[in-house]
Design a protein around this motif. Structure first.
Motif, PDB file in Angstrom:
ATOM      1  N   SER A 142       0.828  -1.212   0.000  1.00  0.00           N
ATOM      2  CA  SER A 142       0.000   0.000   0.000  1.00  0.00           C
ATOM      3  C   SER A 142       0.858   1.256   0.000  1.00  0.00           C
ATOM      4  O   SER A 142       0.570   2.219  -0.717  1.00  0.00           O
ATOM      5  CB  SER A 142      -0.908   0.031   1.229  1.00  0.00           C
ATOM      6  OG  SER A 142      -1.803  -1.040   1.230  1.00  0.00           O
ATOM      7  N   GLN A 143       1.903   1.265   0.800  1.00  0.00           N
ATOM      8  CA  GLN A 143       2.775   2.437   0.882  1.00  0.00           C
ATOM      9  C   GLN A 143       3.480   2.695  -0.446  1.00  0.00           C
ATOM     10  O   GLN A 143       3.629   3.845  -0.869  1.00  0.00           O
ATOM     11  CB  GLN A 143       3.776   2.273   2.019  1.00  0.00           C
ATOM     12  CG  GLN A 143       3.107   2.336   3.377  1.00  0.00           C
ATOM     13  CD  GLN A 143       3.991   1.860   4.515  1.00  0.00           C
ATOM     14  OE1 GLN A 143       4.961   1.126   4.320  1.00  0.00           O
ATOM     15  NE2 GLN A 143       3.643   2.268   5.731  1.00  0.00           N
ATOM     16  N   TYR A 149       3.951   5.995  -5.126  1.00  0.00           N
ATOM     17  CA  TYR A 149       4.044   6.069  -6.584  1.00  0.00           C
ATOM     18  C   TYR A 149       3.098   7.148  -7.119  1.00  0.00           C
ATOM     19  O   TYR A 149       3.483   7.963  -7.957  1.00  0.00           O
ATOM     20  CB  TYR A 149       3.719   4.707  -7.216  1.00  0.00           C
ATOM     21  CG  TYR A 149       3.706   4.749  -8.720  1.00  0.00           C
ATOM     22  CD1 TYR A 149       4.894   4.757  -9.444  1.00  0.00           C
ATOM     23  CD2 TYR A 149       2.513   4.792  -9.428  1.00  0.00           C
ATOM     24  CE1 TYR A 149       4.881   4.812 -10.826  1.00  0.00           C
ATOM     25  CE2 TYR A 149       2.491   4.840 -10.802  1.00  0.00           C
ATOM     26  CZ  TYR A 149       3.685   4.845 -11.504  1.00  0.00           C
ATOM     27  OH  TYR A 149       3.668   4.911 -12.881  1.00  0.00           O
ATOM     28  N   LEU A 150       1.873   7.155  -6.633  1.00  0.00           N
ATOM     29  CA  LEU A 150       0.925   8.178  -7.073  1.00  0.00           C
ATOM     30  C   LEU A 150       1.423   9.587  -6.736  1.00  0.00           C
ATOM     31  O   LEU A 150       1.289  10.512  -7.538  1.00  0.00           O
ATOM     32  CB  LEU A 150      -0.446   7.954  -6.429  1.00  0.00           C
ATOM     33  CG  LEU A 150      -1.238   6.776  -6.966  1.00  0.00           C
ATOM     34  CD1 LEU A 150      -2.462   6.538  -6.108  1.00  0.00           C
ATOM     35  CD2 LEU A 150      -1.632   7.014  -8.410  1.00  0.00           C
ATOM     36  N   MET A 151       2.017   9.731  -5.558  1.00  0.00           N
ATOM     37  CA  MET A 151       2.527  11.051  -5.163  1.00  0.00           C
ATOM     38  C   MET A 151       3.698  11.472  -6.047  1.00  0.00           C
ATOM     39  O   MET A 151       3.833  12.655  -6.367  1.00  0.00           O
ATOM     40  CB  MET A 151       2.909  11.049  -3.685  1.00  0.00           C
ATOM     41  CG  MET A 151       1.685  10.968  -2.774  1.00  0.00           C
ATOM     42  SD  MET A 151       2.037  11.086  -1.013  1.00  0.00           S
ATOM     43  CE  MET A 151       2.691   9.457  -0.670  1.00  0.00           C
ATOM     44  N   THR A 152       4.543  10.503  -6.480  1.00  0.00           N
ATOM     45  CA  THR A 152       5.653  10.872  -7.367  1.00  0.00           C
ATOM     46  C   THR A 152       5.136  11.352  -8.716  1.00  0.00           C
ATOM     47  O   THR A 152       5.828  12.069  -9.422  1.00  0.00           O
ATOM     48  CB  THR A 152       6.636   9.698  -7.607  1.00  0.00           C
ATOM     49  OG1 THR A 152       5.992   8.671  -8.353  1.00  0.00           O
ATOM     50  CG2 THR A 152       7.208   9.176  -6.314  1.00  0.00           C
ATOM     51  N   THR A 160       4.430   8.551   3.258  1.00  0.00           N
ATOM     52  CA  THR A 160       4.985   9.897   3.142  1.00  0.00           C
ATOM     53  C   THR A 160       6.381   9.957   3.751  1.00  0.00           C
ATOM     54  O   THR A 160       6.808   9.064   4.472  1.00  0.00           O
ATOM     55  CB  THR A 160       4.078  10.925   3.849  1.00  0.00           C
ATOM     56  OG1 THR A 160       4.051  10.624   5.251  1.00  0.00           O
ATOM     57  CG2 THR A 160       2.660  10.895   3.299  1.00  0.00           C
ATOM     58  N   GLY A 161       7.102  11.017   3.418  1.00  0.00           N
ATOM     59  CA  GLY A 161       8.418  11.254   4.009  1.00  0.00           C
ATOM     60  C   GLY A 161       9.553  10.514   3.325  1.00  0.00           C
ATOM     61  O   GLY A 161      10.675  10.497   3.816  1.00  0.00           O
ATOM     62  N   TRP A 162       9.300   9.909   2.207  1.00  0.00           N
ATOM     63  CA  TRP A 162      10.317   9.215   1.418  1.00  0.00           C
ATOM     64  C   TRP A 162       9.868   9.211  -0.039  1.00  0.00           C
ATOM     65  O   TRP A 162       8.758   9.608  -0.346  1.00  0.00           O
ATOM     66  CB  TRP A 162      10.526   7.777   1.918  1.00  0.00           C
ATOM     67  CG  TRP A 162       9.287   6.934   1.872  1.00  0.00           C
ATOM     68  CD1 TRP A 162       8.269   6.921   2.784  1.00  0.00           C
ATOM     69  CD2 TRP A 162       8.904   6.023   0.846  1.00  0.00           C
ATOM     70  NE1 TRP A 162       7.289   6.049   2.397  1.00  0.00           N
ATOM     71  CE2 TRP A 162       7.662   5.470   1.204  1.00  0.00           C
ATOM     72  CE3 TRP A 162       9.498   5.595  -0.348  1.00  0.00           C
ATOM     73  CZ2 TRP A 162       6.996   4.538   0.415  1.00  0.00           C
ATOM     74  CZ3 TRP A 162       8.835   4.659  -1.118  1.00  0.00           C
ATOM     75  CH2 TRP A 162       7.602   4.142  -0.732  1.00  0.00           C
TER      76      TRP A 162
END
Length: 142
Positions: free
Chosen positions: A62-63, A68-71, A93-95
């Motif tokens: 899930s993470q 991936y979506l955030m990138t 988050t945070g990576w």
């Protein structure tokens, strides 16, 4: 610019890795929410995300999916039902995924989208046929 909001970013739980095709037989969380075929179709993507998370980052499937979506510039809006799920979402988050991980996911997701489109086109025609078997019969590869 416009920032996309990713509603149901974990494909209604399919990208969490908690569902698998053997649940229809004797799995711990039997589900009839998804067909056997849907679970089999998503399995390679789930496995890839699981491998990237486990071997590279110590992150969950899930993470990896959410990161991936955030990138890609999207804001995921995952549903959470309890504190454990909220913590897991926060762990996205945070990576940032590595460029090579993003490239691998990009390639596999394009292949996945193409496969989904081909299967969807056949379904719209009312053909419930295995696309690989059809290609074998016709002697072509898409």
């Amino acid at each position: 610019g416009v920032t996309p909001l990713a509603y149901e970013p974990l494909a209604q739980g399919l990208l969490t890795g908690k569902y698998h095709e053997h649940q229809h037989e004797a799995g711990p969380l039997p589900t009839n929410q998804y067909t056997y075929e849907e679970l089999v179709l998503y399995r390679p993507i789930v496995n890839l995300m699981r491998l990237i998370g486990a071997f590279s980052l110590g992150k969950t499937t899930s993470q990896v999916a959410l990161n991936y979506l955030m990138t890609k510039g999207a804001i995921p809006i995952p549903g959470v039902k309890n504190v454990a799920q909220a913590r897991e979402v926060m762990g996205a988050t945070g990576w940032r995924l590595s460029e090579s991980d993003i490239e691998i996911l990009d390639e596999r997701l394009v292949e996945f989208d193409n496969e989904m489109a081909r299967k969807g086109a056949l379904a719209k025609l009312g053909l419930n046929i295995d696309i690989d078997e059809l290609e074998r019969i016709l002697g072509v590869k898409g």
